[in-house]
Design a protein around this motif. Structure first.
Motif, PDB file in Angstrom:
ATOM      1  N   GLN A  71       0.684  -1.186   0.087  1.00 45.41           N
ATOM      2  CA  GLN A  71      -0.020  -0.057  -0.023  1.00 45.41           C
ATOM      3  C   GLN A  71       0.905   1.143  -0.009  1.00 45.41           C
ATOM      4  O   GLN A  71       0.530   2.220  -0.585  1.00 45.41           O
ATOM      5  N   THR A  72       2.103   1.194   0.521  1.00 45.63           N
ATOM      6  CA  THR A  72       2.857   2.372   0.589  1.00 45.63           C
ATOM      7  C   THR A  72       4.004   2.484  -0.479  1.00 45.63           C
ATOM      8  O   THR A  72       4.592   3.428  -0.616  1.00 45.63           O
ATOM      9  N   SER A  74       4.601   3.351  -4.030  1.00 48.80           N
ATOM     10  CA  SER A  74       3.987   4.360  -4.982  1.00 48.80           C
ATOM     11  C   SER A  74       3.965   3.459  -6.426  1.00 48.80           C
ATOM     12  O   SER A  74       3.212   3.988  -7.161  1.00 48.80           O
ATOM     13  N   ASN A  77       1.182   0.283  -5.724  1.00 53.90           N
ATOM     14  CA  ASN A  77       0.135   0.267  -5.056  1.00 53.90           C
ATOM     15  C   ASN A  77      -1.371   0.379  -5.839  1.00 53.90           C
ATOM     16  O   ASN A  77      -2.411  -0.059  -5.252  1.00 53.90           O
ATOM     17  N   ASN A  78      -1.212   1.031  -6.921  1.00 53.25           N
ATOM     18  CA  ASN A  78      -2.409   1.030  -7.771  1.00 53.25           C
ATOM     19  C   ASN A  78      -2.739  -0.145  -8.792  1.00 53.25           C
ATOM     20  O   ASN A  78      -3.518  -0.209  -9.490  1.00 53.25           O
ATOM     21  N   LEU A  79      -1.786  -1.151  -8.776  1.00 48.38           N
ATOM     22  CA  LEU A  79      -1.845  -2.228  -9.747  1.00 48.38           C
ATOM     23  C   LEU A  79      -2.726  -3.144  -8.935  1.00 48.38           C
ATOM     24  O   LEU A  79      -2.635  -3.545  -7.937  1.00 48.38           O
ATOM     25  N   LYS A  80      -3.310  -4.097 -10.070  1.00 50.01           N
ATOM     26  CA  LYS A  80      -4.060  -5.185  -9.680  1.00 50.01           C
ATOM     27  C   LYS A  80      -3.085  -6.285  -9.310  1.00 50.01           C
ATOM     28  O   LYS A  80      -2.289  -6.777 -10.141  1.00 50.01           O
ATOM     29  N   PHE A  99       1.693  -8.928  -9.900  1.00 50.48           N
ATOM     30  CA  PHE A  99       0.827  -7.429 -10.244  1.00 50.48           C
ATOM     31  C   PHE A  99       0.779  -7.414 -11.658  1.00 50.48           C
ATOM     32  O   PHE A  99       1.734  -7.778 -12.508  1.00 50.48           O
ATOM     33  N   ASP A 101       0.565  -4.854 -14.597  1.00 48.14           N
ATOM     34  CA  ASP A 101       0.950  -3.177 -14.681  1.00 48.14           C
ATOM     35  C   ASP A 101       0.099  -2.836 -16.036  1.00 48.14           C
ATOM     36  O   ASP A 101      -0.756  -3.454 -16.614  1.00 48.14           O
ATOM     37  N   THR A 102      -0.011  -1.442 -16.237  1.00 50.21           N
ATOM     38  CA  THR A 102      -0.699  -0.898 -17.115  1.00 50.21           C
ATOM     39  C   THR A 102      -0.501  -1.439 -18.531  1.00 50.21           C
ATOM     40  O   THR A 102      -1.562  -0.992 -19.326  1.00 50.21           O
TER      41      THR A 102
END
Length: 120
Positions: A71-72, A74, A77-80, A99, A101-102
Motif C-alpha cells: 500500500q505504501t 508508489s 499500490n495502484n496495480l491489480k 501484479f 501493470d498498465t
C-alpha cells in the motif's frame, strides 16, 4: 581501390570460415558426447526440489506487514494483484505476489513475512 576491396573480402571470408569451423566443431562434439541437445551446456542442481510447501492464497490473506509495504509503495499500490503464492520453507514464509501493470505485463515481487522485498 581494388586492393582495399579484395583485402576486406578476404578478411570477411576468413572470419566466416572460422565461424563455420566453430559451429561445426561444437555441433559434432555434442553428438559425439551424446549431450542433451536443448542448449543447456551446464547442468546444475538449481532446480533440485527443496522441502517447501507452496499454496495459492487470496490477496486478503497476506500478512499485514506485506499489505502495508504494498500500500505504501508508489510504484505498485495502484496495480491489480493477479496471483499470490505462499511459500513455506524451514519455518519461514515467503509471498510471491504478481501484479498486472498498465501494459498488461506481470510484475513479480517476492516478500518475506516481515514485508521485506526478497526478489523483484
Amino acid at each position: 581501390m581494388k586492393g582495399r576491396i579484395n583485402s576486406k573480402a578476404k578478411i570477411s571470408g576468413v572470419s566466416g570460415l572460422v565461424i563455420l569451423a566453430f559451429m561445426l566443431y561444437f555441433n559434432i562434439s555434442d553428438k559425439k558426447l551424446d549431450a542433451d541437445m536443448n542448449n543447456h551446456f551446464l547442468k546444475t542442481n538449481v532446480y533440485d526440489p527443496v522441502d517447501s510447501d507452496t499454496v495459492f492464497i487470496a490477496a486478503t490473506d497476506l500478512p499485514s506487514t506485506v499489505k502495508y509495504v504494498i500500500q505504501t509503495d508508489s510504484l505498485i499500490n495502484n496495480l491489480k494483484i493477479t496471483t499470490v503464492k505462499k511459500i513455506s520453507q524451514k519455518n519461514d514464509d515467503y509471498y510471491d505476489v504478481c501484479f498486472l501493470d498498465t501494459d498488461d505485463l506481470n510484475i513479480m515481487v517476492m516478500y518475506d513475512e516481515d514485508g521485506g522485498v526478497i526478489l523483484q
